[in-house]
Design an enzyme around this catalytic site. Sequence first.
Site, PDB file in Angstrom:
ATOM      1  CG  ASN A  83     102.344  57.406 131.198  1.00 24.75           C
ATOM      2  OD1 ASN A  83     102.259  58.627 131.082  1.00 24.75           O
ATOM      3  ND2 ASN A  83     102.213  56.789 132.348  1.00 24.75           N
ATOM      4  NE  ARG A 439     111.651  64.643 124.816  1.00 22.85           N
ATOM      5  CZ  ARG A 439     112.540  63.954 125.523  1.00 22.85           C
ATOM      6  NH1 ARG A 439     112.164  63.348 126.630  1.00 22.85           N
ATOM      7  NH2 ARG A 439     113.791  63.879 125.139  1.00 22.85           N
ATOM      8  CG  HIS A 469     114.710  69.934 135.164  1.00 20.39           C
ATOM      9  ND1 HIS A 469     114.650  69.149 136.288  1.00 20.39           N
ATOM     10  CD2 HIS A 469     113.531  69.732 134.510  1.00 20.39           C
ATOM     11  CE1 HIS A 469     113.497  68.505 136.326  1.00 20.39           C
ATOM     12  NE2 HIS A 469     112.794  68.838 135.261  1.00 20.39           N
TER      13      HIS A 469
END
Length: 745
Positions: A83, A439, A469
């Site tokens: 992350n 992404r 999305h």
Amino acid sequence: MTRLDYAVDLQAGSEEQVLKRMTRQPALASTDEMTPRPLASPERFINREMSWLEFNRRVLEESGNPAHPLLERLRFLSISANNLDEFFMVRVAGLVGQVHAGMSELSDDGLSPSEQLERIGRGVEALVAAQQARWTQLRYELDEAGIVIVDVGKLSKAEMDWLQDHFLLHVFPVLTPLAVDPAHPFPFIPNLGFTLALELANVQDGRTMSALVRFPNRVDRLLRLPDALGGHAQRFVTLEQTIVSFSALLFPGYKVVGQGSFRVIRDSDIEVEEEAEDLVRLYESALKLRRRGSVIRLEIEAGMPESLRQFVTGDVDVLASGVVLIDGMLGLDELSRLVALDRPDLKFTPFIARFPERVRENGGDCFAAIRQKDLVVHHPYESFDVVVQFLNQAARDPNVVAIKQTLYRTSADSPIVRALIEAAEAGKSVTALVELKARFDEEANIRWARDLERAGAQVVFGFIELKTHAKLSMVVRRESGTLVTYCHVGTGNYHPVTARIYTDISYFTADAAIGRDVARIFNFITGYAEPNGLEQMSISPMRLKKRLIEHVEEEIAFARAGKPAAIWIKCNALVDTEIIDAFYRASQAGVKIELVVRGICCLRPGVPGLSENIRAKSIVGRFLEHARIYAFGAGHGLPHRQAKVYISSADLMTRNLDRRVEALAPMRNPTVHEQVLNQILEGNLKDNQQSYRLLPDGTSERISLGEGETPFNAHKFFLTHPSLSGRGQGLGEPAVREKRRATRR
């Protein structure tokens, strides 16, 4: 490693102190200061980047949760490290770019880009220290469990002989030793590239030179020694130690006098020109440029000699603030390879996802099951296979004439795409919206788009300025002389792998109004015609945010009229300032608001005069909470059968609400309404085992049991209790039913 070594490394419990102070926000203004103009001060918002770091601290904290098996705790550590890498590649890279461009625009909480970078730097320094402290602890526990990372210097002769043979066969052929001098300039180091820097001395004349050895991507960082040599333990050596040990084979005539590893993190975001003529070609070229993005962070082993440090930093173009010494192991994300070991005793107990009973009762006929009544499937507790079966059935059914599908992320060998290809090859009209701007999945999506086009599908790449999305699937079937539309609306991606670890909701319906709305949304995506007159659904960027705020305003009106007023929200991020301010107004009017926000939360809950009626929590556990649910009491309080309940692909972020195509769908059928509100959402609110309370200063604390309170773990509950679609009653035990009755009274 002994317990004494571990205690010294941990410095008498300093890890927990580091964890708690790492992302603490600046003190909130006093209540007296904020009350006169509570919606005018930027202090009402928590900084987005610092809130994300606090979320990643919660992920890291789970690596020390004794309720989790050992390798699962190691997985949390690996996830927190991964992350953090992505955070630098995207968020920090954006701030660095703003500083380089001389931009001074303030964030919503009133900070300049340079001020944010300064605070991020302090927070990351503490987070990395906590990660390394946790790794020290876990390494000791792994040793005790028979998973040992051995120093090469402690290997026996037989083990060294095996390691040399393995090195010559599997590592040596793919290594490229690089001497660096005027004739051999410092090479390009790719993003996340792991490199060993060496200072070498000629054994004949003592002259020194600097050299590099880049680690190949396809060679494991941890090399496993044969079990026969190590008894019952699973033993590993690191690739970097192995390379140093056999450096004479790479640099004959030289000996190593100094060494150290480093890695770089590069800007990996992609910007799209609005006038791009061919989106596919633009992304293919942009992906190549991504690999050469500017260096945002250079991580160097703290033990690297000063001369080698100067050698590396002198040739890697990075700001001085981006050079970081790591006292410990670089690239902790690669510990995920240990998690893959066959040690079921050190992992979560496997489970078999339930298949929706109603589909099973109809002999596997998804269309028949959906015709009976709307169907909600709760992943991963209920199998994602039903989504695949829905599309496979559509591909093979001669009565199906058309399929339309959005694809944002999917797996490497996607059964969803295979079904669409099969349908197109069978002559059905197939339209696939492939989002190239997903992404880190752009490359895979380009490949899928090419395959679909070759099969005869109509492939659309959406908008240049908007990211699509929404998670929508639409099947048009000929029945009794007319066309019937079956729809799937999801909160998560059409990705069968992540569907096993993400909690998401699949909603199937043959509702004619929803079918018309989904058709209009697809027409908007493919034809740019704004969908006027949606009957039940809302989409961003046109109407979704406005509809949510209208519901908030309705609750405010109910509260002022003396009626029960409540809002329950479950999402992954709460950032949008308009939504946050609407919640603040609702709180001040007396509306009771419960928020379950997994990640970033820029709202300050529990501030007198501003948000005292708002409570917020985050759930971090075995599964990644991903479903978005928005519920409003509609003058009855919550939970109530008259409440307005929606599922959505959208989080409460400006990017989702203003710059993406997202879908919001109402739960109108009583069964799915009950399942989403009274089972899924209420179960998340009830959790007190994997939940963290979000505090006004931007930090969070693990929720502990109150006196007489019963432990409740939402993930474990949903694993063991069938949903309403599976004929169970979920949270219908007597205590909860009484709680509902009391709330309604």
